[in-house]
Scaffold this motif. Structure first.
Motif, PDB file in Angstrom:
ATOM      1  N   VAL B 292     -49.960 -32.393  20.173  1.00 19.28           N
ATOM      2  CA  VAL B 292     -49.826 -33.210  21.376  1.00 19.28           C
ATOM      3  C   VAL B 292     -50.696 -32.643  22.489  1.00 19.28           C
ATOM      4  O   VAL B 292     -50.513 -31.506  22.915  1.00 19.28           O
ATOM      5  CB  VAL B 292     -48.357 -33.252  21.856  1.00 19.28           C
ATOM      6  CG1 VAL B 292     -48.232 -34.089  23.124  1.00 19.28           C
ATOM      7  CG2 VAL B 292     -47.455 -33.825  20.764  1.00 19.28           C
ATOM      8  N   THR B 293     -51.675 -33.403  22.932  1.00 16.66           N
ATOM      9  CA  THR B 293     -52.535 -32.945  24.018  1.00 16.66           C
ATOM     10  C   THR B 293     -52.729 -34.051  25.040  1.00 16.66           C
ATOM     11  O   THR B 293     -52.744 -35.234  24.698  1.00 16.66           O
ATOM     12  CB  THR B 293     -53.930 -32.516  23.503  1.00 16.66           C
ATOM     13  OG1 THR B 293     -54.412 -33.516  22.625  1.00 16.66           O
ATOM     14  CG2 THR B 293     -53.891 -31.183  22.791  1.00 16.66           C
ATOM     15  N   ASN B 294     -52.868 -33.618  26.305  1.00 18.23           N
ATOM     16  CA  ASN B 294     -53.156 -34.522  27.411  1.00 18.23           C
ATOM     17  C   ASN B 294     -52.262 -35.765  27.366  1.00 18.23           C
ATOM     18  O   ASN B 294     -52.719 -36.886  27.496  1.00 18.23           O
ATOM     19  CB  ASN B 294     -54.640 -34.911  27.358  1.00 18.23           C
ATOM     20  CG  ASN B 294     -55.099 -35.526  28.657  1.00 18.23           C
ATOM     21  OD1 ASN B 294     -54.383 -35.502  29.652  1.00 18.23           O
ATOM     22  ND2 ASN B 294     -56.292 -36.107  28.654  1.00 18.23           N
ATOM     23  N   SER B 295     -50.980 -35.542  27.183  1.00 16.13           N
ATOM     24  CA  SER B 295     -50.055 -36.659  27.006  1.00 16.13           C
ATOM     25  C   SER B 295     -48.746 -36.408  27.733  1.00 16.13           C
ATOM     26  O   SER B 295     -48.393 -35.263  28.008  1.00 16.13           O
ATOM     27  CB  SER B 295     -49.751 -36.871  25.517  1.00 16.13           C
ATOM     28  OG  SER B 295     -50.907 -37.316  24.853  1.00 16.13           O
ATOM     29  N   MET B 296     -48.057 -37.497  28.027  1.00 13.98           N
ATOM     30  CA  MET B 296     -46.721 -37.399  28.592  1.00 13.98           C
ATOM     31  C   MET B 296     -45.716 -37.811  27.521  1.00 13.98           C
ATOM     32  O   MET B 296     -45.848 -38.867  26.910  1.00 13.98           O
ATOM     33  CB  MET B 296     -46.571 -38.358  29.765  1.00 13.98           C
ATOM     34  CG  MET B 296     -47.093 -37.820  31.066  1.00 13.98           C
ATOM     35  SD  MET B 296     -46.759 -39.031  32.338  1.00 13.98           S
ATOM     36  CE  MET B 296     -47.418 -38.159  33.757  1.00 13.98           C
ATOM     37  N   ILE B 297     -44.711 -36.963  27.330  1.00 19.03           N
ATOM     38  CA  ILE B 297     -43.682 -37.228  26.333  1.00 19.03           C
ATOM     39  C   ILE B 297     -42.327 -37.211  27.047  1.00 19.03           C
ATOM     40  O   ILE B 297     -42.113 -36.416  27.958  1.00 19.03           O
ATOM     41  CB  ILE B 297     -43.693 -36.159  25.220  1.00 19.03           C
ATOM     42  CG1 ILE B 297     -45.117 -35.898  24.707  1.00 19.03           C
ATOM     43  CG2 ILE B 297     -42.767 -36.549  24.071  1.00 19.03           C
ATOM     44  CD1 ILE B 297     -45.749 -36.991  23.907  1.00 19.03           C
TER      45      ILE B 297
END
Lengths: 391, 381
Positions: B292-297
């Motif tokens: 998971v990169t450069n992401s909002m979870i």
């Protein structure tokens, strides 16, 4: 129609071996699993049978617990019709006092007042140290089917699944295979690690009248209102007790290693699903939050996060609570990081439990062991040279 | 107790340019940014501005919207001296009161506003993504002794003809209003935010109704009427991020902008929080195979695949070897294994089965509707 229950949570629990995590909070308020506190589990069980009230008995002031529970609305305990969370603080259990004179009459009256006011069909006694997700509807059904007056919950375990010096008990089950309980004995009496036992989860259901009868007897004998004392009273009265087997996830939170293992258990999908998805939904105080942001440099392997974090570093086999900042080139492994902690660049944490709001400076290194994780108290600062300044 | 200000959030619009995303729910209820619905921004602005008596006017597909807003407790609006109230069309002796336009919706709710007896009524739209302190605008309104203050935003001159523009004099007094003009005389676009003196507005609404001249819309009818009657109308300039997410492409790009940790909206600002109704769900679980990169979870997600430059709302499941890039995934979506999703918006509770490819382009974002199933075995064969 739902069954009307009164619920009594005895939260004067043994937390000596969980210090410093329990320095300023009762065991029930211990953070767990990125976004919960232990009290959420019994409360969610109550919520699922639409219980509308609960009486809490805690020692000390319990600020962190009140802040979490508030009106109890999260669990449906705020109904203006017969509902509410009735908290009784600064309770000292007789069993823990040298001087029985300080023991107050109010203790029994408070129980009596609460139960009489609710007019329940049943009274449920629970605590928070047995991390589990109990289906109270199934328990009530079992209780009805057995035409039982008093039922207790147990789980079949091997002795080595519990700590050596556990303060808990195993139920003595009848050999006639009829689910009858004959008594209990301390776990410390069982030496063989492979031996199976029936862990007494210290949760009980009984009719209102039996409860009030036992309450009266307990007051006369100056006994604490506990599941074990009530088992004794039932045995004394020669009445049957039935044991209800719990088959879901259970961890007894007794010391730092068992607390650490319970959290780490959640990184195993079977345990995680068993606790969160196989019984009642687990409800906790809603918090307003932004999603967690994972930056370009984030490397994540088998980890859990709550909302509101920012992650630029490496996180493996760990649980990260809300509002934690993990800088790039920081490395967190096999650790539990509680709310509001900040990890600077290049820091390395392995087998560590950070309580809330711990600040880890650049390049600081801290490594415990799986058996003995290092616990850092709330508001501490960990300096680059590894020195810890307690908050 | 006297209520100084009543805020009316107009949340009845369909937002038809959002296609299947507004087929079942009103535009203000469309999910945004992982943890929010579009109306959260206006509601949070009200709460942060200290306005706590709020009417939320709903009409089109209101079920999810009404449930989301509730009594406003998620925004701290459930106080003794104010709360959020859902206002829906109703029938009365005068017939049905379906809202024909923005001003008409307010006219139909005169009873609600009069009950609070406010000095000012703030008219807001539930459709926009922005942070704004309405209190400052109210202070300006009082200072100018205006009967109407219009929130405006400077837009590039070449875009001005897409908006209702306000032509002002040197004192910021509005002297002319042009709706989507071919040759705009100003680049100050109306944001659909109005502060009215309530007694004055009420008089205009009631008088015109009595003369059978309905003031249906604020832009088309009320502002021109105010201008004709020489009321003092002032423009209040807002500078900051403001986005009308009225199309699929703008909804997508607003979400992609939102991802940037340096975004002007600063979603993590503790002094101006964006509140929402938070679902009770489990922590986010990123397995050993997750990347998971450069992401909002968001909480409740279970991720075994690869996520890059995307927003995943709560309770999204992503299976192994699936790749999600430049996409916005709404809540409760289940994505199987070996799925590829790129430049797409996936609607709430959609199910994307194993091996499916959904690939859009910047000019043509792919959309999967709410509850839609893509791939998998078909029951029809």
């Amino acid at each position: 129609m739902r069954t009307k229950v009164a619920s009594i949570l005895n939260l004067v629990e043994n937390d000596e071996k969980l210090k410093p995590l329990t320095n300023r909070r009762p065991l029930a308020a211990l953070p767990f699993g990125c976004r919960y506190r232990l009290i959420d589990f019994p409360f969610s069980s109550l919520s699922s049978i639409e219980a509308v009230s609960a009486a809490l008995f805690i020692s000390g002031s319990g600020h962190s617990l009140y802040d979490h529970i508030r009106s109890g609305a999260t669990w449906g305990l705020e109904s203006s019709v017969g509902g509410g969370v009735f908290t009784h603080s600064h309770i000292e259990l007789k069993s823990r006092l040298d001087d029985s004179e300080t023991y107050t009459e109010n203790y029994y009256d408070d129980h009596n007042k609460y139960v009489s006011r609710v007019h329940p069909e049943y009274v449920v006694l629970m605590g928070s140290s047995m991390l589990s997700n109990i289906r109270l509807d199934s328990l009530i059904q079992f209780h009805k089917d057995k035409e039982s007056d008093v039922s207790v919950i147990y789980k079949k375990l091997k002795r080595n699944e519990l700590i050596d010096d556990s303060i808990y008990y195993s139920l003595a089950m009848s050999e006639n295979n009829n689910d009858r309980v004959e008594g209990y004995h301390p776990l410390t009496e069982i030496k063989n690690g492979d031996e199976s036992l029936f862990l007494n989860m210290e949760m009980m259901i009984l009719s209102k009248n039996t409860f009030l009868d036992y309450l009266f007897k307990a007051k006369q004998k100056k006994l604490d209102i506990t599941v074990n004392n009530f088992i004794d009273l039932t045995v004394e009265a020669n009445n049957p007790i039935y044991g209800y087997e719990y088959t879901g996830y259970l961890k007894v939170i007794e010391d730092i290693p068992s607390y650490y293992e319970a959290n780490m258990d959640m990184l195993n999908e079977d345990n995680f699903n068993a606790l969160f998805y196989r019984a009642n939904p687990v409800l906790t105080k809603p918090k307003n939050s932004a999603p967690t942001y994972f930056g370009d440099t984030a490397v994540i392997k088998n980890a859990q996060f709550a909302n509101d974090c920012e992650v630029y570093g490496t996180v493996k086999n760990s649980l990260i609570f809300r509002k934690v900042f993990v800088s790039k080139e920081a490395q967190i492994e096999d650790s539990i990081i509680m709310q509001d902690s900040y990890i600077e660049e290049g820091a390395y944490l392995k087998y560590v439990i950070l309580d809330k709001h711990v600040y880890v400076k650049k390049g600081a290194k801290l490594e415990g062991t799986r058996e003995n994780p290092i616990v850092v108290a709330k508001n501490s600062v960990i300096y680059s040279d590894g020195n810890i300044e307690e908050g | 107790m006297k209520t100084e200000t009543v805020a009316m959030i107009l949340a009845g619009g369909q937002g038809s340019r959002l296609g299947k995303l507004t087929k079942q729910i009103a535009k203000p209820a469309v999910p945004f940014g992982g943890n929010y619905r579009i109306i959260d921004f206006a509601l949070s602005n009200c709460a942060n501005s200290g306005f706590n008596t709020i009417g939320v006017v709903t009409q089109y597909q209101p079920l999810i919207l009404n449930n989301h807003v509730g009594d406003g407790s998620s925004w701290g609006l459930d106080r003794n001296n104010g709360k959020a109230t859902i206002l829906q069309p109703y029938s009365s002796m005068e017939g049905e009161k379906f809202f024909k336009g923005t001003a008409h919706a307010v006219y139909q709710n005169i009873d609600f506003i009069d009950d609070k007896n406010p000095d000012y009524v703030v008219i807001l739209s539930g459709d926009h993504i922005y942070k704004m302190d309405y209190q400052k605008m109210l202070d300006y309104h009082k200072k100018q002794k205006a009967t109407l203050t219009v929130g405006v935003m400077p837009v590039p001159w070449e875009d001005a003809s897409r908006f209702g523009v306000m032509n002002t004099d040197k004192t910021d007094r509005i002297i002319e209003f042009q709706e989507k003009p071919e040759n705009p005389k100003s680049n100050l676009a109306s944001m659909g935010i109005y502060i009215f003196d309530w007694p004055t507005l009420k008089k205009y609404l009631v008088d015109n109704q009595a003369k059978n001249r309905q003031l249906t819309d604020f832009g088309h009818n009320v502002i021109p009427t105010y201008l004709r009657n020489n009321e003092s109308i002032y423009a209040y300039s807002f500078e900051g991020y403001w986005k009308d997410v009225g199309t699929i492409e703008s909804l997508w790009s607003a979400n992609m902008e939102f991802l940037d940790p340096a975004h002007e909206l600063n979603i993590r600002d503790r002094n101006w929080r964006v509140f929402s109704k938070n679902p009770n769900t489990t922590p986010q679980f990123l397995t050993s195979s997750a990347k998971v990169t450069n992401s909002m979870i968001t909480d409740g997600c279970y991720i075994a695949g690869e996520i890059n430059h995307s927003i995943l709302s709560h309770n999204v499941k992503v299976g192994k070897n699936s790749v999600i890039k430049d996409s916005f995934i709404m809540p409760n979506v289940v994505i199987g294994e070996n799925v590829t999703i790129e430049k797409a918006i996936i609607g709430e509770s959609a199910h994307i089965h194993d091996g499916v490819e959904i690939i859009g382009t910047e000019d043509s974002i792919e959309v999967v509707g709410y509850d839609e199933e893509v791939g998998g075995y078909s029951d029809e064969n």
